[in-house]
Design a protein around this motif. Sequence first.
Motif, PDB file in Angstrom:
ATOM      1  N   PRO A  24       0.802  -1.229   0.000  1.00 58.40           N
ATOM      2  CA  PRO A  24       0.000   0.000   0.000  1.00 58.40           C
ATOM      3  C   PRO A  24       0.835   1.281   0.000  1.00 58.40           C
ATOM      4  CG  PRO A  24      -0.845  -1.541   1.616  1.00 58.40           C
ATOM      5  CD  PRO A  24       0.438  -2.114   1.109  1.00 58.40           C
ATOM      6  N   LYS A  25       2.018   1.244   0.630  1.00 59.73           N
ATOM      7  CA  LYS A  25       2.879   2.435   0.636  1.00 59.73           C
ATOM      8  C   LYS A  25       3.291   2.805  -0.783  1.00 59.73           C
ATOM      9  CE  LYS A  25       6.006   0.834   3.521  1.00 59.73           C
ATOM     10  NZ  LYS A  25       5.704  -0.299   4.346  1.00 59.73           N
ATOM     11  N   PHE A  85      -3.039   0.253  -8.530  1.00 59.88           N
ATOM     12  CA  PHE A  85      -2.832   0.932  -7.254  1.00 59.88           C
ATOM     13  C   PHE A  85      -4.068   0.821  -6.375  1.00 59.88           C
ATOM     14  CE2 PHE A  85      -0.361   3.730 -10.307  1.00 59.88           C
ATOM     15  CZ  PHE A  85       0.852   3.102 -10.084  1.00 59.88           C
ATOM     16  N   THR A  86      -5.215   1.127  -6.955  1.00 58.68           N
ATOM     17  CA  THR A  86      -6.439   1.167  -6.145  1.00 58.68           C
ATOM     18  C   THR A  86      -6.896  -0.226  -5.725  1.00 58.68           C
ATOM     19  OG1 THR A  86      -7.847   1.257  -8.125  1.00 58.68           O
ATOM     20  CG2 THR A  86      -7.205   3.360  -7.113  1.00 58.68           C
ATOM     21  N   GLN A  87      -6.574  -1.237  -6.500  1.00 61.15           N
ATOM     22  CA  GLN A  87      -6.928  -2.608  -6.123  1.00 61.15           C
ATOM     23  C   GLN A  87      -6.255  -2.969  -4.792  1.00 61.15           C
ATOM     24  OE1 GLN A  87      -5.584  -5.634  -8.859  1.00 61.15           O
ATOM     25  NE2 GLN A  87      -7.128  -7.075  -8.155  1.00 61.15           N
ATOM     26  N   LYS A  91      -8.013  -2.895  -0.150  1.00 66.91           N
ATOM     27  CA  LYS A  91      -7.929  -3.897   0.919  1.00 66.91           C
ATOM     28  C   LYS A  91      -7.686  -3.264   2.289  1.00 66.91           C
ATOM     29  CE  LYS A  91      -6.186  -7.179  -2.422  1.00 66.91           C
ATOM     30  NZ  LYS A  91      -5.001  -7.799  -2.980  1.00 66.91           N
ATOM     31  N   LEU A  92      -7.428  -1.961   2.314  1.00 65.23           N
ATOM     32  CA  LEU A  92      -7.146  -1.264   3.568  1.00 65.23           C
ATOM     33  C   LEU A  92      -8.423  -1.010   4.354  1.00 65.23           C
ATOM     34  CD1 LEU A  92      -4.637   1.437   2.266  1.00 65.23           C
ATOM     35  CD2 LEU A  92      -4.092  -0.729   3.410  1.00 65.23           C
ATOM     36  N   GLU A  93      -8.244  -0.733   5.628  1.00 63.01           N
ATOM     37  CA  GLU A  93      -9.357  -0.307   6.479  1.00 63.01           C
ATOM     38  C   GLU A  93      -9.825   1.070   6.005  1.00 63.01           C
ATOM     39  OE1 GLU A  93     -10.718  -2.057   9.037  1.00 63.01           O
ATOM     40  OE2 GLU A  93      -9.375  -3.719   8.560  1.00 63.01           O
ATOM     41  N   GLN A  94     -11.075   1.403   6.291  1.00 64.95           N
ATOM     42  CA  GLN A  94     -11.646   2.667   5.823  1.00 64.95           C
ATOM     43  C   GLN A  94     -10.849   3.878   6.300  1.00 64.95           C
ATOM     44  OE1 GLN A  94     -13.880   2.717   3.530  1.00 64.95           O
ATOM     45  NE2 GLN A  94     -14.199   4.922   3.436  1.00 64.95           N
ATOM     46  N   HIS A  95     -10.392   3.875   7.540  1.00 58.70           N
ATOM     47  CA  HIS A  95      -9.637   5.033   8.041  1.00 58.70           C
ATOM     48  C   HIS A  95      -8.339   5.246   7.259  1.00 58.70           C
ATOM     49  CE1 HIS A  95      -6.860   2.344   9.885  1.00 58.70           C
ATOM     50  NE2 HIS A  95      -7.228   2.397  11.087  1.00 58.70           N
ATOM     51  N   GLU A  96      -7.724   4.152   6.792  1.00 62.12           N
ATOM     52  CA  GLU A  96      -6.516   4.255   5.975  1.00 62.12           C
ATOM     53  C   GLU A  96      -6.839   4.842   4.601  1.00 62.12           C
ATOM     54  OE1 GLU A  96      -3.004   3.331   6.258  1.00 62.12           O
ATOM     55  OE2 GLU A  96      -3.617   3.751   8.297  1.00 62.12           O
ATOM     56  N   ALA A 126     -10.918   8.232  -5.104  1.00 60.51           N
ATOM     57  CA  ALA A 126     -11.842   8.049  -3.973  1.00 60.51           C
ATOM     58  C   ALA A 126     -12.944   7.067  -4.347  1.00 60.51           C
ATOM     59  CB  ALA A 126     -12.435   9.398  -3.546  1.00 60.51           C
ATOM     60  N   GLU A 127     -13.514   7.222  -5.522  1.00 57.63           N
ATOM     61  CA  GLU A 127     -14.557   6.299  -5.979  1.00 57.63           C
ATOM     62  C   GLU A 127     -14.025   4.869  -6.075  1.00 57.63           C
ATOM     63  OE1 GLU A 127     -17.922   6.799  -6.898  1.00 57.63           O
ATOM     64  OE2 GLU A 127     -17.649   8.712  -5.850  1.00 57.63           O
ATOM     65  N   LEU A 128     -12.828   4.723  -6.611  1.00 57.93           N
ATOM     66  CA  LEU A 128     -12.257   3.387  -6.810  1.00 57.93           C
ATOM     67  C   LEU A 128     -11.900   2.677  -5.509  1.00 57.93           C
ATOM     68  CD1 LEU A 128     -10.019   4.141  -9.919  1.00 57.93           C
ATOM     69  CD2 LEU A 128     -12.024   2.628  -9.867  1.00 57.93           C
ATOM     70  N   ILE A 129     -11.599   3.452  -4.450  1.00 54.56           N
ATOM     71  CA  ILE A 129     -11.229   2.800  -3.182  1.00 54.56           C
ATOM     72  C   ILE A 129     -12.358   2.839  -2.157  1.00 54.56           C
ATOM     73  CG2 ILE A 129      -8.755   3.154  -3.554  1.00 54.56           C
ATOM     74  CD1 ILE A 129      -8.835   5.347  -1.392  1.00 54.56           C
ATOM     75  N   GLY A 130     -13.522   3.322  -2.570  1.00 52.42           N
ATOM     76  CA  GLY A 130     -14.680   3.259  -1.685  1.00 52.42           C
ATOM     77  C   GLY A 130     -14.780   4.378  -0.668  1.00 52.42           C
TER      78      GLY A 130
END
Length: 151
Positions: A24-25, A85-87, A91-96, A126-130
């Motif tokens: 993710p980094k 990248f967004t895929q 997988k991250l938590e929403q706060h991340e 933003a749309e792609l990562i929810g």
Amino acid sequence: MFEAITKLFGSKNGHEDDDPMLDPKVCAAALLVHLSAVDGEVSVEERKTIKRTLTEHYKLSAAEVADLVALATEKDHEAVDFYGFTQTLNKLEQHEKLEIIKMMWQVVFADSENHELEDNMVWRVAELIGVSSRDRTVLRAQVRGETDDAS
């Protein structure tokens, strides 16, 4: 240098040959690098903001951030879209995810200019990562307020 990058971004299971695109980094940094150039010009302020936000968010040293930005720039140049990248970021938590959008807004407002292509890119990511439109807009206002206060 490649060894240092591999160690820094190696997977948690210790396999050095794992794809850095799964980190993710790397994905977040690549999006920030791309965002800084989307309006056709990368300012000194944008570069500094990328380094600062990555340092603060991931608690990295200056050398680690330099390696991360170098790898992210390479991955950004290789990418044909944001999906890879967004895929990973999905997988991250929403706060991340919210933190990544906040970092993106920090880069957008680093040079005190807000180009429509920058807005569009943040919206698409933003749309792609929810991340909801509401959350994206709230984060935009927060970061813009912080930037205005610093002036």
